[in-house]
Design an enzyme around this catalytic site. Structure first.
Site, PDB file in Angstrom:
ATOM      1  N   ASP A  78       0.832  -1.199   0.000  1.00  0.00           N
ATOM      2  CA  ASP A  78       0.000   0.000   0.000  1.00  0.00           C
ATOM      3  C   ASP A  78       0.869   1.253   0.000  1.00  0.00           C
ATOM      4  O   ASP A  78       1.385   1.663   1.036  1.00  0.00           O
ATOM      5  CB  ASP A  78      -0.914  -0.010   1.227  1.00  0.00           C
ATOM      6  CG  ASP A  78      -1.902   1.142   1.232  1.00  0.00           C
ATOM      7  OD1 ASP A  78      -2.020   1.821   0.187  1.00  0.00           O
ATOM      8  OD2 ASP A  78      -2.559   1.361   2.265  1.00  0.00           O
ATOM      9  N   ASP A 276      -1.834   4.957  -6.016  1.00  0.00           N
ATOM     10  CA  ASP A 276      -2.095   4.175  -4.797  1.00  0.00           C
ATOM     11  C   ASP A 276      -2.179   2.684  -5.110  1.00  0.00           C
ATOM     12  O   ASP A 276      -3.181   2.203  -5.632  1.00  0.00           O
ATOM     13  CB  ASP A 276      -3.400   4.657  -4.159  1.00  0.00           C
ATOM     14  CG  ASP A 276      -3.700   3.964  -2.835  1.00  0.00           C
ATOM     15  OD1 ASP A 276      -2.843   3.189  -2.371  1.00  0.00           O
ATOM     16  OD2 ASP A 276      -4.775   4.195  -2.271  1.00  0.00           O
TER      17      ASP A 276
END
Length: 425
Positions: A78, A276
């Protein structure tokens, strides 16, 4: 009261392992002492194989070996968050289904006044209710969260040149987890790869192990690689755009993007954009999303496709005369998208999103739009580039040069190479 009991239990664990703690501290100093000299003589990258896919799994993760002795854990990669955490037996109040036994916390508890704890709570009104430990709570856009305390433990990894490194790094011992709306798979935890000081990359860099550069290459066939360091690419072949200094929480281009459809402007400019890897799909704000869906529907008018309203894989799907087997069969009906970013007064760089980087084929054989309305899920005006739109490209976040870059790459081939072969790429 329940949280206080958990904290008390953690402190008991720490006290019972105090002898192990002193030897762990000695080990940490022996390991890091003098390492910076070796680093300057033999710079190398750390590469991790990535597993998973955008659809049907809906996630990518890496295996990280943590602890003494080292044990494997599957972590979601992440780039949109900083803290790395594992579901932890401290004991656990609420833990989700996980592929491995719960992490047993190390005795190296991080105190509340530690610089990493302060960095983690930089924008919050943290109170040191328990000075001996650093409490944390992280929340994600999909509603998921983790509550716990920070500890230090050994991470085992290899350089591409073969040297093993075992740094002691801070991570979260998560004893209370709430699943997010998009969390449909068992996980041991999250690998935080953001720009903050508590991220794994920042910690490795501050200890002199790697340059402050991270990148990934995700294959549309599934799998890929994650890397720390700048040895795996030729910078001259990369398209670069400056990283935002104002929006420093995420990997965001300094200049807002202009949305293009079929090579022509949509009139939408200055789009605040974030890259992201923690999101499988791409999210546009309501205005951009509505523009894209309008243009796509207009373009598909008269084509042998009609909306598949009974397919709920994603909000918008189309069916053909017969089920589709691959994107190759249907991408001819769709035009490419792109985001144009200014890199100077007159120069621009283009992040291309071809049909195969925003479409999936559902289990029903329909083609579905992998761009969703981010405003509807609380992203407000943010435009988030997810895994689907970064497939088959090497994406690089160079924190030293404060730049984000991308280049076409055969991620499937890279993932199949041995570490020594990857280094030669």
């Amino acid at each position: 009261m329940e949280k206080m009991n958990v904290r008390f239990m953690i402190l008991l664990i720490v006290m019972s392992l105090v002898l192990g703690f002193s030897s762990a501290v000695d080990f940490r100093w022996r390991k890091t002492a003098g390492f910076s000299d070796r680093f300057t003589r033999a710079v190398s990258s750390v590469v991790f194989p990535v597993h998973g896919n955008v659809y049907p799994l809906g996630y990518y993760n890496v295996t990280i070996n943590i602890g003494q002795p080292p044990r494997p854990y599957y972590l979601d990669l992440d780039t949109g968050s900083d803290l790395t955490w594992l579901q932890c037996d401290a004991p656990c109040v609420r833990c989700l289904e996980a592929p491995h036994p719960l992490y047993q916390p190390s005795s190296d508890l991080i105190p509340c006044n530690d610089p990493l704890c302060k960095a983690l709570h930089l924008n919050s009104n943290q109170r040191c209710e328990t000075p001996e430990q650093c409490d944390y709570e992280v929340e994600y856009a999909d509603g998921g969260s983790s509550l716990g305390v920070l500890v230090r433990d050994v991470f085992s990894m290899n350089y591409t040149k073969g040297l093993r490194l075992t740094p002691r790094l801070a991570l979260g011992c998560g004893y209370d987890q709430i699943p997010g709306a998009s969390s449909h798979h068992p996980l041991d935890g999250v690998l935080g790869l953001g720009r903050g000081k508590v991220s794994i990359l920042s910690q490795l860099h501050s200890q002199g192990y790697v340059k402050n550069v991270i990148g990934h290459c995700l294959s549309s066939l599934g799998g890929g690689i994650l890397f720390f360091g700048d040895d795996l690419y030729d910078s001259s072949r990369v398209s670069w755009t400056p990283m935002s200094r104002e929006y420093s929480k995420h990997y965001s281009p300094a200049m807002g993007g202009e949305l293009l459809f079929g090579g022509r402007t949509t009139g939408l400019k200055n789009l605040l954009t974030v890259f992201d890897s923690g999101s499988s799909y791409t999210y546009f704000n309501s205005k951009a999303y509505q523009a894209v869906t309008y243009l796509l529907k207009r373009e598909l008018s008269g084509k042998p496709l009609k909306e598949a309203r009974d397919d709920h894989t994603l909000p918008l799907c189309w069916q053909g005369r017969r089920p589709f087997m691959s994107i190759e069969e249907v991408k001819k009906y769709f035009k490419p998208l792109a985001l144009s970013f200014k890199t100077g007064w007159r120069s621009k760089t283009l992040f291309e999103i071809p049909p195969e980087a925003y479409l999936i084929i559902s289990m029903k054989g329909n083609v579905c739009l992998g761009i969703l309305n981010g405003t509807e899920i609380g992203l407000q005006n943010l435009n988030l580039i997810g895994d689907i739109s970064m497939q088959d490209q090497m994406i690089i976040y160079d924190n030293e040069k404060q730049s984000i870059g991308w280049m076409p790459a055969d991620c499937d081939e890279l993932a199949s190479l041995k570490a020594s072969q990857v280094y030669e790429y």
